[in-house]
Design an enzyme around this catalytic site. Sequence first.
Site, PDB file in Angstrom:
ATOM      1  N   SER A 185       0.859  -1.305  -0.154  1.00 16.02           N
ATOM      2  CA  SER A 185      -0.092   0.190  -0.020  1.00 16.02           C
ATOM      3  C   SER A 185       0.667   1.219   0.282  1.00 16.02           C
ATOM      4  O   SER A 185       2.027   1.276  -0.526  1.00 16.02           O
ATOM      5  CB  SER A 185      -0.702  -0.186   1.253  1.00 16.02           C
ATOM      6  OG  SER A 185      -1.924   1.231   1.170  1.00 16.02           O
ATOM      7  N   GLU A 314      -9.075  -5.499  -4.576  1.00 15.55           N
ATOM      8  CA  GLU A 314      -8.500  -3.981  -3.778  1.00 15.55           C
ATOM      9  C   GLU A 314      -9.332  -2.817  -3.649  1.00 15.55           C
ATOM     10  O   GLU A 314      -9.296  -2.829  -2.328  1.00 15.55           O
ATOM     11  CB  GLU A 314      -7.716  -3.190  -5.426  1.00 15.55           C
ATOM     12  CG  GLU A 314      -6.033  -4.209  -5.339  1.00 15.55           C
ATOM     13  CD  GLU A 314      -4.932  -3.639  -3.959  1.00 15.55           C
ATOM     14  OE1 GLU A 314      -5.167  -3.667  -2.637  1.00 15.55           O
ATOM     15  OE2 GLU A 314      -3.842  -4.895  -4.857  1.00 15.55           O
ATOM     16  N   HIS A 429      -7.532  -5.357  -0.768  1.00 19.39           N
ATOM     17  CA  HIS A 429      -6.231  -4.746  -0.747  1.00 19.39           C
ATOM     18  C   HIS A 429      -5.585  -5.200   0.835  1.00 19.39           C
ATOM     19  O   HIS A 429      -6.033  -5.454   1.721  1.00 19.39           O
ATOM     20  CB  HIS A 429      -6.550  -3.307   0.024  1.00 19.39           C
ATOM     21  CG  HIS A 429      -5.194  -1.942  -0.523  1.00 19.39           C
ATOM     22  ND1 HIS A 429      -4.457  -2.319  -1.198  1.00 19.39           N
ATOM     23  CD2 HIS A 429      -4.882  -1.671   1.225  1.00 19.39           C
ATOM     24  CE1 HIS A 429      -3.774  -1.156  -0.904  1.00 19.39           C
ATOM     25  NE2 HIS A 429      -4.202  -1.014   0.223  1.00 19.39           N
TER      26      HIS A 429
END
Length: 526
Positions: A185, A314, A429
């Site tokens: 991330s 995601e 994610h």
Amino acid sequence: MGEPVVTVKQGHLRGLETESVAGGSYLSFKGIPYAAPPVGELRFRDPQPAATWTGVREAFIEGSKCAQLDMFTKTILGDDDCLYLNVATKSLTGSRPVMVWIHAGAFVLGDGGFGMYSPDYLMDSGIVYVSINFRVGVLGFLNLDHEVAPGNIGLKDQVAALKWVKENIAQFGGDPNNVTVFGGSSGGVSVHYLLLSPLAKGLFHKGIIQSGVVFNPWASVTKTVDTARRFVSTLGRDITDPDEIVKFLRTIPAHRLIEVQENMLTPEERINLIYPFGPGVDAKSVEPFMPRPLEETAAEGFDVPVIIGYNSHEGILFLIGLQDEAYAKLDENFEIAVPRSLAAKAPSKVPEMAKEIRTFYFGDKRITKDLVDEYVQCCGDLHIVAGIQKVVEIQMGKKSPTYFYRFSYSSPTSLAKTLFQVQMKGAMHAEELQYIFFASQFRYYIKMEPGSTEVMLRDRFVRMWTDFAKTGNPTPVIDDLITKKWEPITETTKNYLEIDTEFSTGINPNKDMWQTWKRIEAIASD
């Protein structure tokens, strides 16, 4: 071995023998200062060298994280004094590859602690592990476009940590000439920034970028001076002189700064991941981290071996806290979905770009919660995947190998989905992290049953990530665990590895989506 002692440039450190959840044990050294505490006059300044100490410093507990809002408890915690790192190693002798982890948190929260990122699964693979804290939010990214506060201090902290690694990691059995930086991330974004920055050249040798790059709309900020003035104004002062602003902000307790930073955000900004403080250009710095326009620098790419990839869904992340009215707002004003960077390039083309995006994801339907699958794909592509595809395309013209992946296993025992209380099929994610790290603070939620798909995926991730750190090739040996050779991209072919219950290889994942985003970028550039 109970309490091993090492000598680093600053003095002696005593660590601990730590029991591993994977069996056996390793040595851990926590809370090691890699720079001076950025308190008082050092707040908002580039990291300064750590002081030496006498005697033996106990490295048993982690240093404070940077002041921030805790994602789960919604309380403000941490401190200015946060420039610490942790090291884990099986032995103090030898010269093993080093893996340096950079944590996630959108540049506003997070830390490198073992609560979230314990290296137990990695430790039997013959690497030395380092995790770091760095300044986040206003404390790490105040940018007044002036040398007194030029921005990117948090990224410079990362550089300072890498310098510490270069100078000291041999004492822990690590090889300073074989360092891989990896992150997920905003940690992945950080790795990408480090690959592009002149300040980080030569400090590491390989990178792993998981679900985040500098092209993502939330990965950089503009209008930094206006934001800083608005921030100061919220604190009750209308000052425009940069020296005065910095002087004033140094008098405010760190927790109060974070409180104001959080309260500045409008609901629209929160949903679009628009944060007031983050990375950007810091050309006014005496020693800039990112001296030239970001788009221009990133378009040149880098010549370092990398693994880069994303997860299939995601955008599930964007369902967290989503109210039904958000769909209606998007339906009424879809132009808010156009990334700021593209809107700034061609304000008059925003309606045209919005129409392209909307048509691709939603057709001519009204946007309601019935279209949750389409919403998830749109958000994931907009905020993460399109940017990664762009980086991969740039790297097709480079000599160093780029290994591209898509992770798509939807675990019934997903730690990320459990923590965020979302239920939807697909790899969301950060879902890959549970196969690389043992999140010790959430140990009761972690299900790794012997013989399960989860254990097999953990073993695969650990093997590929550490083999890449050792050799620059994630699949040097094909066997019962690693069943396919992972080919890097070439000048003409976007090879990738699909990581699911089985491995499969292919070319051009999400091809139609990427063609759409290229068309949208072309509209902005015409």
